[in-house]
Design an enzyme around this catalytic site. Sequence first.
Site, PDB file in Angstrom:
ATOM      1  CE  LYS A  52      -3.774  -2.444   2.255  1.00 29.01           C
ATOM      2  NZ  LYS A  52      -4.476  -2.781   3.501  1.00 29.01           N
ATOM      3  CD  GLN A  96      -3.384  -4.628   6.554  1.00 26.94           C
ATOM      4  OE1 GLN A  96      -3.341  -3.608   5.877  1.00 26.94           O
ATOM      5  NE2 GLN A  96      -3.961  -5.737   6.140  1.00 26.94           N
ATOM      6  CG  ASP A 119      -9.155  -0.119   4.975  1.00 24.66           C
ATOM      7  OD1 ASP A 119      -8.871  -0.347   3.781  1.00 24.66           O
ATOM      8  OD2 ASP A 119      -8.430  -0.459   5.931  1.00 24.66           O
TER       9      ASP A 119
END
Length: 293
Positions: A52, A96, A119
């Site tokens: 990412k 994460q 997200d």
Amino acid sequence: MNLLDGKLVSAKIKEDIKLEAAEFAAKSGRKPHLVAILVGNDGGSETYVASKMRNCELVGFESTNIRYDESVSEIELIAKIKEINEDATVDGLIVQLPLPKHIDPDKVTEAIDYKKDVDGFHPINLGRMQRNLPCFIPATPYGIMLMLEHYKIDTAGKKAVVIGRSNIVGSPMSILLARNSNPGNCTVTLTHSRTENLPAEVLEADIIVAAIGKKNFVTEDMVKEGAIVIDVGINRETSTETKSGFKLYGDVDFENVAAKASWITPVPGGVGLMTIVGLLKNTLEAAKGTIYS
Ligand code: NAD
């Protein structure tokens, strides 16, 4: 069989993102900025976050990776999230998953300002998605929709079967495919670990989305001739064949299913790359303030 080629599509969309990021930087005097928090040393998570960050650099974003030891407390982590929420130089914030057992992922997700939740896991974004309102769409389902859009796959009226009901993939995917939009307008069946006679459900599908986390779960006898097969699974196994020391497998028995499918995503080279694109697009929108001002 035609390949839904994540490498090709993600490269093309990233070129567009790069141009838009440069335009944004020229106007605002700063780059779009993504912060990723990583807790612990899980090998898979480390690889995903590194990818990412690398992709942010590639498209001209600023990226910051904040790392915590496995033992960080929920209070400390949430305090950091709140600090970043207030930081005007940060556009997008992700934590994460998975997190260590002593940290509640729901509390962490809800602590993130929904306007920075690139997200798309915050209940406000999920609720707005369900109502077809502007929002951040979870990156993996968003990436899949972009892939279907790129290949102009006609989904309207088709029967879609999603396997797996997680909050980050299966459930949002079922909502997106059922929405009155293009791609969308499918008749969706959401299946899971308690579904009775799952193979019979999958066999009816024009579109299959497999998000289970079990290597070769979807076999050719479960797939109708001409079906479109989207493999979300990433199953990591150690291997002596690769330089990295591990090999990735999807949830679909690609070799045998590909012969029956009209379109299929490979693993690697499919949904994983599109997930990154979904995240980058959300981060750009966050910077531009086009979804939430
Ligand atoms: P999860 O573990 O949260 O959910 C798995 C789902 O599969 C559950 O809803 C469960 O009910 C269902 N399931 C488990 N066993 C089943 C069975 N025997 N029959 C039917 N359903 C069953 O997983 P997740 O976070 O949704 O991830 C699924 C897979 O996708 C994993 O391999 C993960 O690594 C991968 N993933 C890939 C990407 C990507 O970018 N490609 C992104 C997220 C997740």
